[in-house]
Design a protein around this motif. Sequence first.
Motif, PDB file in Angstrom:
ATOM      1  N   ILE A 299      43.362  20.697  48.601  1.00  0.00           N
ATOM      2  CA  ILE A 299      42.469  19.551  48.804  1.00  0.00           C
ATOM      3  C   ILE A 299      41.175  19.997  49.472  1.00  0.00           C
ATOM      4  CG2 ILE A 299      42.262  17.254  49.829  1.00  0.00           C
ATOM      5  CD1 ILE A 299      45.413  17.217  49.729  1.00  0.00           C
ATOM      6  N   VAL A 300      41.283  20.932  50.401  1.00  0.00           N
ATOM      7  CA  VAL A 300      40.105  21.579  50.972  1.00  0.00           C
ATOM      8  C   VAL A 300      40.153  23.038  50.540  1.00  0.00           C
ATOM      9  CG1 VAL A 300      38.860  22.203  53.071  1.00  0.00           C
ATOM     10  CG2 VAL A 300      40.087  20.031  52.960  1.00  0.00           C
TER      11      VAL A 300
ATOM     12  N   PHE B 140      35.685  27.103  49.130  1.00  0.00           N
ATOM     13  CA  PHE B 140      34.314  26.717  48.759  1.00  0.00           C
ATOM     14  C   PHE B 140      33.840  25.526  49.587  1.00  0.00           C
ATOM     15  CE2 PHE B 140      31.348  24.032  46.442  1.00  0.00           C
ATOM     16  CZ  PHE B 140      30.302  24.925  46.259  1.00  0.00           C
ATOM     17  N   ASP B 141      34.697  24.529  49.770  1.00  0.00           N
ATOM     18  CA  ASP B 141      34.321  23.377  50.589  1.00  0.00           C
ATOM     19  C   ASP B 141      33.950  23.820  51.999  1.00  0.00           C
ATOM     20  OD1 ASP B 141      34.876  21.416  48.571  1.00  0.00           O
ATOM     21  OD2 ASP B 141      37.012  21.652  48.993  1.00  0.00           O
ATOM     22  N   ARG B 142      34.737  24.749  52.550  1.00  0.00           N
ATOM     23  CA  ARG B 142      34.463  25.231  53.897  1.00  0.00           C
ATOM     24  C   ARG B 142      33.182  26.052  53.929  1.00  0.00           C
ATOM     25  NH1 ARG B 142      36.291  23.038  58.185  1.00  0.00           N
ATOM     26  NH2 ARG B 142      38.318  22.935  57.156  1.00  0.00           N
TER      27      ARG B 142
ATOM     28  N   PHE C  12      35.664  12.524  42.958  1.00  0.00           N
ATOM     29  CA  PHE C  12      36.784  12.702  42.036  1.00  0.00           C
ATOM     30  C   PHE C  12      37.563  13.993  42.294  1.00  0.00           C
ATOM     31  CE2 PHE C  12      38.522  14.272  37.976  1.00  0.00           C
ATOM     32  CZ  PHE C  12      39.465  13.282  37.760  1.00  0.00           C
ATOM     33  N   PRO C  13      36.905  15.132  42.567  1.00  0.00           N
ATOM     34  CA  PRO C  13      37.692  16.343  42.827  1.00  0.00           C
ATOM     35  C   PRO C  13      38.673  16.184  43.980  1.00  0.00           C
ATOM     36  CG  PRO C  13      35.412  16.929  42.406  1.00  0.00           C
ATOM     37  CD  PRO C  13      35.461  15.432  42.508  1.00  0.00           C
ATOM     38  N   ILE C  14      38.284  15.481  45.037  1.00  0.00           N
ATOM     39  CA  ILE C  14      39.180  15.283  46.174  1.00  0.00           C
ATOM     40  C   ILE C  14      40.374  14.431  45.769  1.00  0.00           C
ATOM     41  CG2 ILE C  14      39.392  14.271  48.483  1.00  0.00           C
ATOM     42  CD1 ILE C  14      36.418  14.917  48.894  1.00  0.00           C
ATOM     43  N   LEU C  15      40.106  13.301  45.123  1.00  0.00           N
ATOM     44  CA  LEU C  15      41.176  12.389  44.715  1.00  0.00           C
ATOM     45  C   LEU C  15      42.095  13.036  43.684  1.00  0.00           C
ATOM     46  CD1 LEU C  15      39.128   9.062  44.432  1.00  0.00           C
ATOM     47  CD2 LEU C  15      40.419   9.924  46.393  1.00  0.00           C
ATOM     48  N   SER C  16      41.499  13.762  42.749  1.00  0.00           N
ATOM     49  CA  SER C  16      42.281  14.409  41.699  1.00  0.00           C
ATOM     50  C   SER C  16      43.200  15.479  42.268  1.00  0.00           C
ATOM     51  CB  SER C  16      41.331  15.013  40.662  1.00  0.00           C
ATOM     52  OG  SER C  16      42.038  15.758  39.700  1.00  0.00           O
TER      53      SER C  16
ATOM     54  N   LEU D 270      40.046  16.911  56.108  1.00  0.00           N
ATOM     55  CA  LEU D 270      38.949  17.287  55.226  1.00  0.00           C
ATOM     56  C   LEU D 270      37.825  17.887  56.066  1.00  0.00           C
ATOM     57  CD1 LEU D 270      38.675  14.092  52.954  1.00  0.00           C
ATOM     58  CD2 LEU D 270      39.917  16.188  52.450  1.00  0.00           C
ATOM     59  N   THR D 271      36.893  18.581  55.416  1.00  0.00           N
ATOM     60  CA  THR D 271      35.726  19.073  56.143  1.00  0.00           C
ATOM     61  C   THR D 271      34.863  17.879  56.546  1.00  0.00           C
ATOM     62  OG1 THR D 271      34.261  19.292  54.225  1.00  0.00           O
ATOM     63  CG2 THR D 271      35.725  21.151  54.717  1.00  0.00           C
ATOM     64  N   ARG D 272      33.982  18.104  57.505  1.00  0.00           N
ATOM     65  CA  ARG D 272      33.097  17.020  57.937  1.00  0.00           C
ATOM     66  C   ARG D 272      32.187  16.568  56.809  1.00  0.00           C
ATOM     67  NH1 ARG D 272      33.539  16.030  63.264  1.00  0.00           N
ATOM     68  NH2 ARG D 272      34.593  17.623  64.529  1.00  0.00           N
TER      69      ARG D 272
END
Length: 518
Positions: free
Chosen positions: A227-228, A231-233, A257-261, A346-348
């Motif tokens: 979920i994280v 790349f997100d970080r 959508f990427p988070i929910l998916s 999740l990230t900020r």
Amino acid sequence: MKTYAYRIHPGIGIARVGNSTTDSYFGPEAPDVPPTGPYKDNQGRISRQAVRFRIFRYTYDDGALSNVREIVNSNKIIIRWCVHLANKKSAAAEFPPANNAFRNRNVHSDERSRLIIDAGNQAISGKDQSMPLSGAFMNRHVHLGDLKTDEPGRLIALGGFGHSASVPPGQPLLHFANNDGWYDDTSDGPVTATVEIASGTDKGIHIADSAWLVVAPPGFAPGLYNIVTWFDRALEMAIQKDATHEPKEISFSDHIFPILSRIVKLQWVDEFIASGHSTARPKGNFLDPLLLKKLSNNKPEHAQIRRRVLENLRIPDDPNNFGEMPRFGNEGLDAENPHVRVPPTLTRLQIKMMKAWADGKFKSDFKVGNPPEPSPLDKIKSSDRPAALDRAALEDSIGVPFFPGIECGYVMARPETYDRPFRISRKLSAGDLTSGLAVPWQADFYECMSEFETTWWPAARPNQVFRDGDAGPVSWVPDWFEKKPMVDKWWMLGFVSKKDGDNRYIETQRNDDLDLIA
């Protein structure tokens, strides 16, 4: 006036160990395009995941970027690569960090360098070349990987064979992260290159912006994402150094959508997540077309349903909004104070985007039932390929400072780890990123069997899986009663991948006699 810059991409490349001595496959090279495998060879051994590094030339006209293209070896261009891999785990501080305690404390200071497996800085150039990378642990030879060049002169890097052992042999595995006398063949270190141009306006020898190679355990569920992600970080860290990396507008397709998916798809590797986000849970199945149609719409009449999702998120520093989603597990680390344990979130930046989405401040650009297909690298514009390579490598890696982690530890969430966007600081040295991870890595893979810590990183290390013919999810790891079988039999575990013509993710390539091993 034309000026030029040369950069290696991906900026952080991920290779993964495997015990096949014959087969390998390339890791992801475009976002949302999983590696194709095969993930095992014809003897059932796990193929090593290779990473391919390329060099791109950035052309600037009077300071403005005008062209980006990959360069390769030719009669006018010579690329020379250098890679320095090391494994510092056995000489590093114990995990979790506390009281300045170190692993292998019985090894005196004048001998501690023998705990570091260091392959040194090794050079390779030309076409279709190869060389091994190796070091030693307490005078025992350890193969850390291999370097190759392809026909165009790109660098292909492979890690070790997943071998873990103790010196002397037979040392017990007593801890999930700290086991004296043990070593493994994961590693990390810088990748550098020079480009020699024989003629033209950029004639001369140019030093390319360096990259970093991380050799990690296998990812057993290619195509499923944490979920994280790393790349997100890294994006959050990049924004701290350059605000232009922050999205100017929130897009449902690109950011929400990427988070929910990812949350919903992890149902195929974790029954705890499935209990809230499977097809049997209509309010949590964010991929249900009817629900997705509302979630992707920014109209005020759908605000309540968006707000309900936000209220279930874990929000750091907000005692009034501390929900259960995403269900990561019980503990992570505060990256700046790693002796402090905190619930992962999740990230900020992700939370900021989710809040904007809940408030209807986003672009409704999603086509329910017809989402855009991800593009392979050769279908992506040349100027966009460097960013695609950077993102694809890191999206396939976990981005939460977990306990202790898999590709990288809590240092990945520290700003000082990066001295420019999506690149590791040149102040760090080989082995620094992975030094705090479990030794051997299989000990932590085993420990995740605990019923209280079952959702650490299911996209890489599944917890429960589905197999064709099974009525429901079954444990991915057999009921072993000690860590040692994981050291010996990790390669017999199956891979979870999307079933052809189906939206299910099914475990395949599992060795038939694995469940008979105690």
